[in-house]
Design an enzyme around this catalytic site. Structure first.
Site, mmCIF file in Angstrom:
data_model
loop_
_atom_site.group_PDB
_atom_site.id
_atom_site.type_symbol
_atom_site.label_atom_id
_atom_site.label_comp_id
_atom_site.label_asym_id
_atom_site.label_seq_id
_atom_site.Cartn_x
_atom_site.Cartn_y
_atom_site.Cartn_z
ATOM 1 N N HIS A 57 3.419 0.164 12.700
ATOM 2 C CA HIS A 57 3.661 0.436 11.257
ATOM 3 C C HIS A 57 2.440 0.465 10.496
ATOM 4 O O HIS A 57 2.138 1.105 9.507
ATOM 5 C CB HIS A 57 4.454 -0.939 10.869
ATOM 6 C CG HIS A 57 4.995 -0.808 9.376
ATOM 7 N ND1 HIS A 57 4.603 -1.786 8.516
ATOM 8 C CD2 HIS A 57 5.801 0.057 8.862
ATOM 9 C CE1 HIS A 57 5.378 -1.250 7.162
ATOM 10 N NE2 HIS A 57 6.057 -0.331 7.572
ATOM 11 N N GLU B 159 1.441 -5.904 15.147
ATOM 12 C CA GLU B 159 2.003 -5.777 16.490
ATOM 13 C C GLU B 159 2.280 -4.376 16.851
ATOM 14 O O GLU B 159 2.369 -3.812 17.894
ATOM 15 C CB GLU B 159 2.866 -6.855 16.918
ATOM 16 C CG GLU B 159 2.530 -8.176 16.896
ATOM 17 C CD GLU B 159 3.570 -9.202 17.323
ATOM 18 O OE1 GLU B 159 3.347 -10.266 17.231
ATOM 19 O OE2 GLU B 159 4.785 -8.493 17.267
ATOM 20 N N THR B 160 2.967 -3.564 15.731
ATOM 21 C CA THR B 160 3.620 -2.282 15.891
ATOM 22 C C THR B 160 2.424 -1.140 15.233
ATOM 23 O O THR B 160 1.595 -1.500 14.555
ATOM 24 C CB THR B 160 4.759 -2.462 15.194
ATOM 25 O OG1 THR B 160 4.667 -2.446 13.784
ATOM 26 C CG2 THR B 160 5.738 -3.502 15.698
ATOM 27 N N PHE C 43 -10.309 5.071 -3.742
ATOM 28 C CA PHE C 43 -9.451 4.450 -2.363
ATOM 29 C C PHE C 43 -10.096 3.283 -1.956
ATOM 30 O O PHE C 43 -10.781 3.177 -1.188
ATOM 31 C CB PHE C 43 -9.742 5.745 -1.235
ATOM 32 C CG PHE C 43 -8.961 5.295 0.037
ATOM 33 C CD1 PHE C 43 -9.643 5.047 1.177
ATOM 34 C CD2 PHE C 43 -7.708 4.913 -0.044
ATOM 35 C CE1 PHE C 43 -8.958 4.440 2.215
ATOM 36 C CE2 PHE C 43 -6.889 4.695 1.129
ATOM 37 C CZ PHE C 43 -7.391 4.494 2.204
ATOM 38 N N VAL D 31 -4.201 -3.574 4.046
ATOM 39 C CA VAL D 31 -3.458 -3.453 5.175
ATOM 40 C C VAL D 31 -4.100 -4.148 6.683
ATOM 41 O O VAL D 31 -5.191 -3.861 6.758
ATOM 42 C CB VAL D 31 -3.098 -2.026 5.397
ATOM 43 C CG1 VAL D 31 -1.978 -2.055 6.281
ATOM 44 C CG2 VAL D 31 -2.552 -1.417 4.123
ATOM 45 N N ALA E 57 0.783 -1.217 -0.162
ATOM 46 C CA ALA E 57 -0.230 -0.120 -0.001
ATOM 47 C C ALA E 57 0.799 1.439 0.054
ATOM 48 O O ALA E 57 0.333 2.124 -0.654
ATOM 49 C CB ALA E 57 -0.914 -0.061 1.211
ATOM 50 N N PHE E 58 2.016 1.230 0.542
ATOM 51 C CA PHE E 58 2.896 2.293 0.562
ATOM 52 C C PHE E 58 3.358 2.972 -0.765
ATOM 53 O O PHE E 58 3.712 3.941 -0.866
ATOM 54 C CB PHE E 58 3.988 2.127 1.572
ATOM 55 C CG PHE E 58 4.931 3.417 1.831
ATOM 56 C CD1 PHE E 58 6.242 3.711 1.219
ATOM 57 C CD2 PHE E 58 4.338 4.221 3.063
ATOM 58 C CE1 PHE E 58 6.583 4.935 1.636
ATOM 59 C CE2 PHE E 58 5.025 5.433 3.409
ATOM 60 C CZ PHE E 58 6.116 5.808 2.899
ATOM 61 N N GLU E 59 3.528 1.989 -1.844
ATOM 62 C CA GLU E 59 3.884 2.480 -2.955
ATOM 63 C C GLU E 59 2.648 2.708 -3.955
ATOM 64 O O GLU E 59 2.630 3.123 -5.025
ATOM 65 C CB GLU E 59 4.316 1.093 -3.659
ATOM 66 C CG GLU E 59 5.862 0.981 -3.107
ATOM 67 C CD GLU E 59 6.065 0.142 -1.914
ATOM 68 O OE1 GLU E 59 4.901 -0.481 -1.559
ATOM 69 O OE2 GLU E 59 6.836 0.776 -1.113
#
Ligand SMILES: Nc1c(NC[C@H](O)[C@H](O)[C@H](O)CO)[nH]c(=O)[nH]c1=O
Ligand SMILES: CC(=O)[C@@H](O)COP(=O)(O)O
Length: 157
Positions: free
Chosen positions: A79, A76-77, A104, A72, A47-49
């Site tokens: 991110h 655990e974090t 979207f 997405v 997804a970041f790209e």
């Protein structure tokens, strides 16, 4: 609005391949149902790209609209928050900067079950189809404003 003579790009985050493919199926079916001339697919790792891929497609001059698709799933974090937030922000930036609608179609979920329920197939929602519907609606507005300006010289407030 029909999609006759319209060209579309799907930019797809393939982090979860099975989910991505179902989203593509839903978006493609919706666009082809409305007569899309072209539906091209461009894959990225995640997804970041997606915003950059959408920018490439929007600035190519080849497409009337773009649909960004991916999933997405929270880990655990923190991110998850950054990936989702930057994807959404970037996609919005691309469509506002270029005037090319970008749907979207990103699932932002806590569990795989939630994702499975939002990729069509009789579940809660078909997020791929919904994102495609959204760009068709934006194109309808764009065309209406253009026609109004041609008629009157002014677009409606
Ligand atoms: N965890 C998920 C990711 N992470 C990967 C990023 O999107 C990106 O590809 C990486 O940080 C390299 O730049 N992507 C998803 O689409 N879905 C996830 O659940
Ligand atoms: C949404 C993500 O990036 C996620 O897959 C990362 O998992 P974690 O936060 O457990 O490292």
């Amino acid at each position: 609005m029909g999609a006759e003579n319209r060209r579309f790009a799907l930019v797809v985050g393939r982090f979860y391949e099975d989910l991505a493919e179902k989203l593509v199926e839903g978006a493609r079916a919706e666009l082809e149902k409305h007569g899309a001339e072209t539906v091209d697919v461009y894959d990225v790792p995640g997804a970041f790209e997606l915003p950059l891929a959408a920018k490439y497609a929007a600035e190519s001059g080849r497409y009337d609209a773009i649909v960004a698709l991916g999933a997405v799933i929270r880990g655990e974090t923190s991110h998850y928050d950054y990936v989702c937030g930057e994807c959404a922000r970037g996609i919005q930036q691309v469509q506002l900067a270029t005037g090319i609608p970008v749907g979207f179609g990103l699932l932002t979920v806590d569990t795989r079950e939630q994702a499975e329920a939002r990729v069509g197939g009789g579940g809660k929602r078909d997020s791929g189809a919904h994102a495609a519907e959204a760009v068709l609606a934006s194109l309808k507005v764009k065309e209406s404003v253009r026609q109004q300006r041609a008629r009157t010289g002014f677009a409606p407030i």
